[in-house]
Design an enzyme around this catalytic site. Structure first.
Site, PDB file in Angstrom:
ATOM      1  N   LYS A  32       1.709  -3.200   8.903  1.00 18.96           N
ATOM      2  CA  LYS A  32       2.820  -2.249   8.892  1.00 18.96           C
ATOM      3  C   LYS A  32       4.080  -2.962   9.381  1.00 18.96           C
ATOM      4  O   LYS A  32       4.092  -3.519  10.474  1.00 18.96           O
ATOM      5  CB  LYS A  32       2.488  -1.065   9.784  1.00 18.96           C
ATOM      6  CG  LYS A  32       3.571   0.017   9.779  1.00 18.96           C
ATOM      7  CD  LYS A  32       3.304   1.070  10.839  1.00 18.96           C
ATOM      8  CE  LYS A  32       2.019   1.798  10.626  1.00 18.96           C
ATOM      9  NZ  LYS A  32       1.826   2.895  11.615  1.00 18.96           N
ATOM     10  N   ALA A  60       9.105   2.380   7.512  1.00 11.97           N
ATOM     11  CA  ALA A  60       8.205   1.227   7.506  1.00 11.97           C
ATOM     12  C   ALA A  60       7.523   1.122   6.153  1.00 11.97           C
ATOM     13  O   ALA A  60       7.475   2.081   5.387  1.00 11.97           O
ATOM     14  CB  ALA A  60       7.156   1.342   8.623  1.00 11.97           C
ATOM     15  N   ASP A  79       1.185  14.431  16.675  1.00 14.22           N
ATOM     16  CA  ASP A  79       1.507  14.467  15.238  1.00 14.22           C
ATOM     17  C   ASP A  79       0.213  14.433  14.421  1.00 14.22           C
ATOM     18  O   ASP A  79       0.055  13.639  13.503  1.00 14.22           O
ATOM     19  CB  ASP A  79       2.414  13.291  14.860  1.00 14.22           C
ATOM     20  CG  ASP A  79       3.106  13.513  13.518  1.00 14.22           C
ATOM     21  OD1 ASP A  79       3.571  12.519  12.930  1.00 14.22           O
ATOM     22  OD2 ASP A  79       3.168  14.666  13.040  1.00 14.22           O
ATOM     23  N   LEU A 110       0.820  -1.205   0.000  1.00 14.08           N
ATOM     24  CA  LEU A 110       0.000   0.000   0.000  1.00 14.08           C
ATOM     25  C   LEU A 110       0.855   1.255   0.000  1.00 14.08           C
ATOM     26  O   LEU A 110       0.477   2.261  -0.592  1.00 14.08           O
ATOM     27  CB  LEU A 110      -0.915   0.002   1.223  1.00 14.08           C
ATOM     28  CG  LEU A 110      -1.966  -1.122   1.276  1.00 14.08           C
ATOM     29  CD1 LEU A 110      -2.689  -1.090   2.607  1.00 14.08           C
ATOM     30  CD2 LEU A 110      -2.945  -0.994   0.123  1.00 14.08           C
ATOM     31  N   GLY A 111       1.987   1.216   0.656  1.00 16.41           N
ATOM     32  CA  GLY A 111       2.827   2.404   0.712  1.00 16.41           C
ATOM     33  C   GLY A 111       4.131   2.103   1.394  1.00 16.41           C
ATOM     34  O   GLY A 111       4.278   1.120   2.107  1.00 16.41           O
TER      35      GLY A 111
END
Length: 862
Positions: free
Chosen positions: A61, A44, A153, A38-39
Site C-alpha cells: 500500500k 493510496a 471503521d 490491485l486497487g
C-alpha cells in the site's frame, strides 16, 4: 489481500476501484518487485508485489505523494502500520514492513487471495458463510479491544478473505486507543463510514469497542439481506437514522438470528454485547444448532459442516480393540514362554465365576465352604510364587531354536539403532542370517525392510544437515539391503542435486567473502546478494547466515560513519539498506535514535547560522566568508526547505539589486554586474532581478554607443540621423515591414549596420511589436483582415519569441472564416474561396474549415 482484496479501500477508509493488468513501472520501492495494481483510492494505491528478501507475495500500500503536504494523512498512514504490527491474530491482516522511499510512504501487508466479503452482484451470502465471517471478525475485535484499540471503521471493504474462506480484519488507519474521543476531520465530519456508524459515533461522542460491534451488526445485516439497513441521500441523514430508527426486522426464515441482531444494533452501548467474545459465543451456539439439524430454516447441514462445527462438541465413542497388531499383519514366529510375572499377573487378574446354583450351595454349606476357598487361594499364591522363583529354569525347558534367537537379537539390535556392521551383531547381519536359515521367514524379511527404511531416514537426516558423506554411506547401505526401489532412487537424485548445489554454494561463498573483504556489500553483485543466493538453495547454511550478519554489521558501521560526518541523507539510506537486509538487526533502533539526535543538533546549528546571518544582514555585512550571503546559503544547504533561510536570501537579493541599480545610476557596470551575480546566487527567481539585468545590458549598450559615436565621421552621423527620421515616419504611417527598404524595420536595421550599438535604433525596433498590435486591432475593427495579417508578420519578424502570435493568428483566421461564411451566403464563390484559403494558411487545423468548405462545394455551379 487480497491484504488486500480487489474491494479493499487502500487503507484510508475509501473504496478502491479494481484495476487489472500490470502495474506501470513508475514507482520503485527497494526490496519489492511490483507485479500489478490491485486497487486505487483517493489517498493510496495498493499493488501486488514480491518482497524479494523472502520471496513472498505482499499487498504493498503506497500513499499518494500529493498528501505529503498534510502531516495528518502521513501520521494516519503510519498509525495503521504501527497498530496492525502490534496485533498478531489469525483474523487480523498482518503487517510485514513499513517505510518511506523518497516521496512514497508504504506498508507491506499480508496478501489475502480469497476475494471480497460481499458478492459482486450484491446478492445475500449464505447463512453459514455469514455466521463464520462475523464470528471470526468478532474474535479479532475481542483481541484488538483487549490490546486497547478501537477500529472505528468496520465495514465490508475492511474485511478480507483468505484462500480457505476465513475472514481477516484490516485498515487500522483511523483506529484509536479505547479511551480516545471520536475525532473530527477538518471539514467537521465524523471520521468513519456513515452507513456503518454507531449512534454514539454519529453524534461525535467518545467510542469504545462496543461501537465496533454495532458496525459489525450492520455488516451482518448486509451479508444476510444484500443491502445496508439505513440509507439516505446524504451522510447526515444516514447518521440521524442510526440514532432514531428502530432495529430492522429480519425475514421470517432468519428470525432465529433476530436476537443477535437486536443486541448488536441496540442504540445504547450498555445494551449490546459487551465484547467480541460474547458475540462469538452467541453465534457459535447458532452454528451448533444448524449443525445438529435443529435450525433447518437457516441452513441445511451436511456431514462436512457437522464435522467442522461439532468437532469439539461430539461425544467420543470407544473404539473396538483391533484383532491384529497396529501394522495390520500377523507374522509367523517360533513359540516363546514370556516372563513368569506376566503369567502370574494374568492368573491373578482372572475373575472367579459363580453360577446361581453355586451361590445357593455356598449359603447352605456355611463356614466349611469358606475354609475350602481359603485353602485354594493359599495354594494358588504358593504356585505363583514357585513359577516366579523358578522361571529361568522353566524357560530352559521350552523350545529355543536358532532361527528364533537370530530374529529376537535382530529386533533388539534394530531397537538399539545398531543397523549395520561387520561383527555379526548388527540388525542387518542378524536378519540376513535368519533368512539364510528360512528364506521365507516374514519377521526376518520385515526386519530387513525396517533396517532399509531406517537407513533411508538416516540418509535424509544427514542430507538435511548437509553431511553428504554420511548421507551417501547410509544410502549405499540402504540400496544393498533393499535392492533398490523408488525411495532409494529418489534419494539418490536429491543427494546428487544437493551435492551440486553444495559445490555451487562453495563457489558463491568464496565470491561473497571476497566481495565482503573488498567492501562491496550491496547490489546484485555484492556480498549480500551472493550470500542470499546460497541461502535460497540452503536456508540453514551457517556460513551464509554468518556472512549476511557481517554484511549487516558493515552496513551499520557505514551508517554510523555517515551520522558522525553529519551526512543525514546517506545515513538514512544505509539504515534503509540495513532494514531490507536484516529487519530485526539490533543496531537499527540505536541508529535511528542517533539520526534523530543528529537531526536535532543540525537544526540547532542551522538556527544559530540563521541568527548570525540576520545579524550580519542588519549590519550591512553581505559578502565575505562570514557575510550574510554565505551564512544563509550554508543554512539552506543543511535544510533545503528552511523557509527562514529562503526568506532571508530573498531579502538579501533585493538589497543587492537595489545596490546594483544605484551603481548603474553612476554608469558603474562592473560593480553592478558583481552585485547582480551575488543576487542571482541568493535568489535567482526574484522578479526584480530580470529588470536589473536588462538595465545592465542597456547601460552597456549606451556606453558602448557613446564610445563608438566618438569614432563616427560627420557623414556617418548625418546618414544615421536621416535613417532614424525616415524610420520614425514609417512607424507613424504604419509601414512596419512593408514596403521593403522603406519600412521602419529596414530603416532601423540600416542604422545598426552603421552603428551596431545605436540605442535609438534598438529602441525603435523594440517598439514595432506594440505598434503592430495596435494596428492589428484597427485593421480588424475596420474590416481589413489582409492588413491585419501583415501586422502579425511584423510582430513575428521583430520579436520571434512573442507568445501572443499564435492567438492573433487564430483570431484572424476566424475573421476570415466569418468573411467566407458571409460570402457563401451571398453566392460569391471566388471571394469565399479566397477567404477560406487565408484562414487555412493561418490555422490549418481550425474545426470550422471543413464545414465551410462543404458549404462552398454545395453552391450552385460548383
Amino acid at each position: 489481500m487480497l491484504a488486500v482484496s480487489s474491494r479493499h479501500d487502500g487503507g484510508m477508509g475509501f473504496p478502491l476501484v479494481a484495476m487489472a493488468g500490470q502495474a506501470r513501472n513508475v514507482i520503485e520501492i527497494p526490496g519489492y518487485k511490483i507485479l500489478r495494481q490491485l486497487g486505487r483510492g483517493g489517498m493510496a494505491t495498493v499493488y501486488l508485489a514480491t518482497q524479494e528478501s523472502v520471496q513472498r507475495d505482499v499487498a504493498l500500500k503506497i500513499m499518494s505523494p500529493t498528501l505529503l503536504a498534510d502531516p495528518d494523512f502521513g501520521e494516519r498512514f503510519l498509525r495503521e502500520a504501527r497498530i496492525a504490527a502490534k496485533l498478531h491474530h489469525r483474523h487480523v491482516v498482518g503487517v510485514h514492513d513499513v517505510g518511506r522511499e523518497g516521496d512514497y510512504h508504504y506498508i507491506a501487508m499480508e496478501y489475502l487471495g480469497g476475494g471480497a466479503l460481499l458478492t459482486e452482484d450484491g446478492e445475500p451470502r449464505l447463512v453459514p458463510f455469514t455466521l463464520r465471517a462475523i464470528r471470526e471478525i468478532a474474535s479479532a475485535l475481542n483481541y484488538a479491544h483487549a490490546k486497547g484499540f478501537v477500529h472505528r471503521d468496520i465495514k465490508p471493504d475492511n474485511i478480507l478473505l483468505r484462500d480457505d474462506g476465513s475472514a481477516a480484519l484490516t485498515d487500522f488507519g483511523i483506529a484509536r486507543a479505547s479511551d480516545s474521543a471520536t475525532h473530527m476531520t477538518r471539514t467537521g465530519t465524523v471520521i468513519g463510514t456513515p452507513h456503518y456508524m454507531s449512534p454514539e459515533q454519529a453524534r461525535g461522542r467518545a467510542v469504545d469497542g462496543r461501537a465496533d460491534l454495532y458496525s459489525l451488526g450492520i455488516v451482518l445485516y448486509e451479508l444476510l439481506m444484500g443491502r445496508v439497513p439505513f440509507h439516505a441521500d446524504d451522510s447526515l441523514a444516514v447518521g440521524i437514522m442510526h440514532i432514531t430508527q428502530p432495529v430492522p426486522i429480519l425475514p421470517e426464515h432468519l428470525s432465529a438470528l433476530q436476537p443477535i441482531l437486536n443486541r448488536l444494533l441496540a442504540k445504547q452501548p450498555e445494551e449490546r454485547f459487551q465484547n467480541g467474545a460474547a458475540l462469538a459465543d452467541a453465534i457459535e451456539q447458532v452454528e451448533i444448532g444448524i449443525a445438529r439439524g435443529e435450525l433447518p430454516e437457516l441452513a441445511a447441514s451436511d456431514e462436512a459442516y457437522r464435522r467442522e462445527i461439532l468437532g469439539a462438541n461430539t461425544p467420543t465413542r470407544a473404539m473396538p480393540v483391533a484383532a491384529t497388531p497396529p501394522g495390520g499383519t500377523r507374522y509367523r514366529a517360533e513359540p516363546s514362554l514370556g516372563r513368569m510375572d506376566d503369567i502370574a499377573n494374568s492368573s491373578a487378574r482372572r475373575p472367579l465365576h459363580r453360577g446361581a446354583a453355586g451361590h445357593s450351595a455356598a449359603a447352605s454349606t456355611g463356614g466349611s465352604r469358606r475354609w475350602m476357598l481359603a485353602a485354594a487361594a493359599i495354594a494358588i499364591v504358593f504356585a505363583v510364587f514357585a513359577l516366579w522363583h523358578y522361571q529361568n529354569r522353566l524357560r530352559a525347558l521350552l523350545p529355543n531354536t536358532e532361527l528364533n534367537n537370530l530374529v529376537a537379537r535382530g529386533q533388539q539390535a534394530l531397537a538399539d539403532g545398531k543397523l549395520i556392521g561387520t561383527r555379526g551383531d548388527s540388525a542387518r547381519e542378524l536378519f540376513q542370517a535368519a533368512r539364510a536359515l528360512d528364506a521365507d521367514n516374514d519377521q526376518a524379511r520385515e526386519g530387513l525392510n525396517k533396517v532399509g527404511a531406517r537407513l533411508i531416514d538416516q540418509s535424509r537426516a544427514a542430507l538435511t544437515r548437509s553431511d553428504f558423506t554420511t548421507a551417501q554411506s547410509d544410502l549405499d547401505a540402504a540400496n544393498e539391503v533393499l535392492g533398490g526401489g523408488a525411495e532409494v532412487e529418489e534419494l539418490k537424485t536429491a543427494l546428487h542435486a544437493a551435492q551440486m548445489r553444495n559445490t555451487q554454494s562453495a563457489d558463491l561463498l568464496q565470491r561473497a567473502d571476497a566481495m565482503l573483504a573488498a567492501g562491496n556489500l550491496l547490489g546484485d553483485k555484492g556480498a549480500s546478494s551472493l550470500y542470499q543466493r546460497v541461502l535460497d538453495a540452503d536456508p540453514t547454511n551457517a556460513l551464509a547466515l554468518n556472512g549476511l550478519k557481517k554484511v549487516a554489521e558493515a552496513v551499520a558501521q557505514q551508517a554510523r560513519d555517515a551520522i558522525a560526518a553529519g551526512k543525514v541523507n546517506e545515513a538514512n539510506a544505509r539504515i534503509a539498506d540495513l532494514t531490507r537486509l536484516s529487519p530485526n538487526f539490533p543496531a537499527i533502533p540505536e541508529l535511528r535514535a542517533a539520526i534523530a539526535q543528529s537531526h536535532e543538533n543540525a537544526t540547532q546549528a542551522i538556527d544559530q547560522q540563521l541568527a548570525r546571518a540576520e545579524a550580519q544582514q542588519r549590519a550591512g555585512k553581505i559578502a565575505g566568508d562570514d557575510g550574510a550571503l554565505v551564512l544563509f546559503q550554508a543554512a539552506l544547504k543543511g535544510d533545503p526547505n528552511n523557509a527562514r533561510a529562503k526568506t532571508g536570501l530573498r531579502k538579501l537579493a533585493q538589497t543587492l539589486i537595489a545596490q546594483a541599480n544605484a551603481a548603474l545610476d553612476d554608469d558603474n557596470t562592473v560593480s553592478a554586474e558583481k552585485l547582480l551575480q551575488q543576487a542571482a546566487s541568493a535568489a535567482p527567481d526574484v522578479s526584480e532581478l530580470r529588470d536589473a539585468k536588462a538595465r545592465l545590458r542597456e547601460t552597456r549598450l549606451r556606453l558602448e554607443s557613446i564610445k563608438q559615436q566618438a569614432q563616427l565621421t560627420p557623414a556617418d552621423q548625418a546618414r544615421i540621423q536621416q535613417l532614424l527620421d525616415d524610420a520614425d515616419k514609417a512607424m507613424t504611417a504604419g509601414d512596419l515591414i512593408l514596403p521593403p527598404s522603406d519600412c521602419a524595420f529596414d530603416k532601423y536595421r540600416a542604422v545598426l549596420r552603421i552603428d551596431g550599438n545605436n540605442a535609438k535604433a534598438f529602441a525603435g525596433l523594440a517598439k514595432i511589436p506594440a505598434r503592430a498590435k495596435d494596428l492589428f486591432e484597427q485593421a480588424i475593427k475596420n474590416g481589413t483582415p489582409q492588413k491585419a495579417r501583415a501586422y502579425i508578420d511584423a510582430i513575428s519578424e521583430s520579436d520571434p519569441g512573442d507568445a501572443s502570435v499564435p492567438a492573433l493568428r487564430e483570431r484572424l483566421a476566424n475573421v476570415f472564416l466569418d468573411q467566407a461564411d458571409a460570402r457563401i451566403g451571398q453566392n460569391l464563390r471566388a471571394d469565399a474561396a479566397t477567404s477560406l484559403k487565408a484562414a487555412r494558411e493561418l490555422s490549418p487545423n481550425n474545426p470550422r474549415l471543413a464545414p465551410l468548405e462543404e458549404k462552398l462545394q454545395a453552391l450552385p455551379g460548383a
